[in-house]
Design an enzyme around this catalytic site. Structure first.
Site, PDB file in Angstrom:
ATOM      1  N   ASP A  66     -20.878   5.408-104.895  1.00 41.91           N
ATOM      2  CA  ASP A  66     -22.295   5.245-105.196  1.00 41.91           C
ATOM      3  C   ASP A  66     -22.951   4.307-104.184  1.00 41.91           C
ATOM      4  O   ASP A  66     -22.385   3.272-103.812  1.00 41.91           O
ATOM      5  CB  ASP A  66     -22.429   4.664-106.606  1.00 41.91           C
ATOM      6  CG  ASP A  66     -23.860   4.581-107.081  1.00 41.91           C
ATOM      7  OD1 ASP A  66     -24.520   5.625-107.157  1.00 41.91           O
ATOM      8  OD2 ASP A  66     -24.317   3.461-107.369  1.00 41.91           O
ATOM      9  N   GLU A  91      -2.428   5.552 -98.271  1.00 40.18           N
ATOM     10  CA  GLU A  91      -1.125   5.133 -98.780  1.00 40.18           C
ATOM     11  C   GLU A  91      -0.577   6.120 -99.824  1.00 40.18           C
ATOM     12  O   GLU A  91       0.600   6.056-100.184  1.00 40.18           O
ATOM     13  CB  GLU A  91      -1.243   3.748 -99.434  1.00 40.18           C
ATOM     14  CG  GLU A  91      -1.674   2.640 -98.483  1.00 40.18           C
ATOM     15  CD  GLU A  91      -2.040   1.366 -99.242  1.00 40.18           C
ATOM     16  OE1 GLU A  91      -1.856   1.344-100.481  1.00 40.18           O
ATOM     17  OE2 GLU A  91      -2.530   0.421 -98.601  1.00 40.18           O
TER      18      GLU A  91
END
Length: 551
Positions: free
Chosen positions: A209, A266
């Protein structure tokens, strides 16, 4: 997965606005169990992923975009166990899940902000936010002239713990949404923790956002628009105009997203980052999706383009060029929870009041039949384009903007902060109709609904449209099935010369003709595999898009 074939490059992603999607508890508020119960409908629609607007712990001053706890579910929507069940059910159906994250600001009820209010000026607690001394002899004036996107001042003065007038804090949105200070490493570390919390639970990515608003210009200088018209627009703008506001699109944001890119990297499964970044040009927007930053950003310039063939062709060309130049896919979007639904926006009889919404006294009301016809044609055009497409819940039903919401029912902060001058975004957030003859049209078993649903919602109910082969729902199902079967999202666009007012191109095995003009045009040779409206005696009528195949 080999770079260039990640799922998000060609996905159709369906936005769920949780409070308005489906209510499983009967309290009139959509929730996570409601979403889980309706996942089969989304599987049957043919989407690849869902994106959920915020469901986190929140006072709900801005419909959940004021977050008090980023790592828990608000009781309105259920529990963390409900979230885990919804996520597992979506994955079982081959649907990925993206969740919203709100890093520009928190709720004023967040533990950090409450600690800041209790602490002294200059303290580590206040350094997490943008507290500043006021101007004037007694600090009675705000630190600068920045305004809130929702209207009014962008600063609020606090009362210090000893009862004296104190510092001011910045809130680019509502006063209940204080902005974080992203120059503070503690803020950056906290959001890395939040990302990992949800990644560890198995989410497939994040919609970010106000991605363009997290960094503010050094020294927080006054905002000085270059023209009077921009000065009038700035308070309600999300930054998509040409004016370089000191709180939008600052260079330092790129470092934040390079850091986030490493975090999601990751994890396996090609987790994705998509930014809500309202920027003035596609050239600028493409900088946000360079290979080490975000994976996608919304193409708001496409969303805001008028229903005009030449204008749309220009935006499509520039989108494919700009995003392609950095190795990213273009995204395409026509509606979301912040804009007038495109079934109304494309048939307004006055300029679109972006950021203000539509209401009973708005000029230039839409023409409903024209709006639906154009919306269907626009969706058929968009879903044939290479790249990733975003759908907003209810557009597959052809839902228009709800204009006649009673004043006392409105809930958007813009309505209150402007004393009713701006209607706000409630009109695109009315709960969905599922069953024509059920209470609340199947949204809630009790008939409760947090915003009132209009009587005409019955004709748009999913059960009605599912039984009608000519409905908007049937059109979307056909388009998404053909798009997937022909891998159009990973295709290449080749324009076909045609007359004014018409867009025609090939993408793989499909030829697309979109007639945006006022007169019918000849239908090319080929088998019709989808059409947004009836064809007439070998012609494509005005405001109609058709897909044809040689096979």
């Amino acid at each position: 997965m080999t770079s260039g074939t990640e799922w998000w490059r060609s996905a159709v992603i369906y936005q769920i606005y949780p409070r308005s999607f489906a209510d499983g508890s009967g309290d009139g508020m959509g929730d996570l169990p409601g979403i889980t119960a309706r996942l089969d409908d989304l599987r049957d629609l043919g989407v690849d992923a869902i994106w959920l607007s915020p469901f986190y712990t929140s006072p709900q001053k801005d419909a959940g975009y004021d977050v008090a706890d980023y790592c828990d579910v608000d009781p309105l929507f259920g529990t963390l166990a409900d979230f885990d069940a919804m996520l597992a059910a979506a994955h079982d159906r081959g649907i990925r899940v993206i969740v919203d994250i709100v890093p520009n600001h928190s709720s004023d009820q967040h533990a950090w902000f409450q600690a800041a209010l209790a602490a002294a000026p200059g303290s580590p607690e206040r350094a997490r936010y943008l507290f500043r001394d006021g101007k004037g002899e007694h600090g009675e004036l705000p630190p600068n002239n920045w305004e809130s996107v929702f209207g009014g001042d962008g600063w609020t003065r606090i009362t210090e713990p000893d009862g004296t007038p104190g510092q001011w804090y910045l809130h680019i949105f509502d006063e209940s949404q204080p902005d974080f200070d992203w120059s503070n490493e503690e803020v950056r570390a906290e959001f890395r923790r939040i990302l990992r919390f949800w990644l560890d639970r198995g989410v497939d990515g994040f919609r970010i956002d106000v991605a363009h608003g997290m960094i503010k210009a050094e020294g927080l200088p006054d905002n000085i628009p270059s023209t009077g018209s921009e000065a009038e627009e700035e308070g309600g703008s999300m930054g998509g105009n040409a004016h370089e506001a000191p709180f939008w699109g600052q260079e330092g944001v790129h470092d934040v997203f390079r850091d986030w890119h490493e975090v999601v990297g990751e994890y396996d499964g090609d987790r994705a980052l998509c930014g809500e970044a309202w920027l003035p040009t596609l050239e600028r927007t493409a900088l946000w999706v360079r290979p080490d930053e975000l994976h996608q950003t919304f193409n708001f310039i496409y969303l805001e383009t008028e229903w005009d063939a030449a204008a749309l062709r220009g935006v499509i060309d520039e989108s494919l060029r700009a995003f392609g130049s950095v190795g990213a896919p273009s995204t395409w979007v026509l509606s979301n929870h912040d804009v007038v639904r495109h079934a109304s926006r494309l048939a307004l009889t006055a300029p679109n009041p972006q950021g203000q919404g539509l209401g009973p006294n708005s000029p230039g009301k839409p023409i409903p039949e024209l709006g639906l016809r154009r919306a269907r044609a626009a969706s058929a055009l968009m879903l044939a384009l290479p790249g990733s497409a975003y759908l907003y819940q209810g557009e597959e039903l052809g839902l228009p903007e709800v204009i006649d919401i009673p004043d006392e029912a409105r809930q958007d902060p813009s309505w209150f902060r402007t004393n009713g001058e701006r209607y706000g975004r409630d009109g695109c957030r009315v709960p969905l109709p599922w069953t024509a003859d059920a209470p609340a049209y199947g949204f809630s078993a009790t008939g409760a609904s947090w915003l009132p649903q209009p009587a005409e919602w019955a004709q748009h109910a999913r059960d009605v449209e599912a039984a009608d082969p000519a409905s908007t729902l049937s059109l979307y199902r056909a388009l998404l099935a053909e798009r997937r079967a022909r891998d159009l999202g990973a295709g290449t666009l080749e324009w076909i010369p045609t007359g004014d007012g018409v867009l025609s191109f090939r993408n793989g095995t499909v030829t697309v003709v979109a007639n945006l003009g006022s007169e019918p045009v000849a239908l090319p040779a080929g088998r019709v595999v989808a059409t947004s409206g009836p064809l007439d005696a070998g012609t494509v009528p005005a405001d109609t898009t058709v897909w044809l195949a040689a096979d």
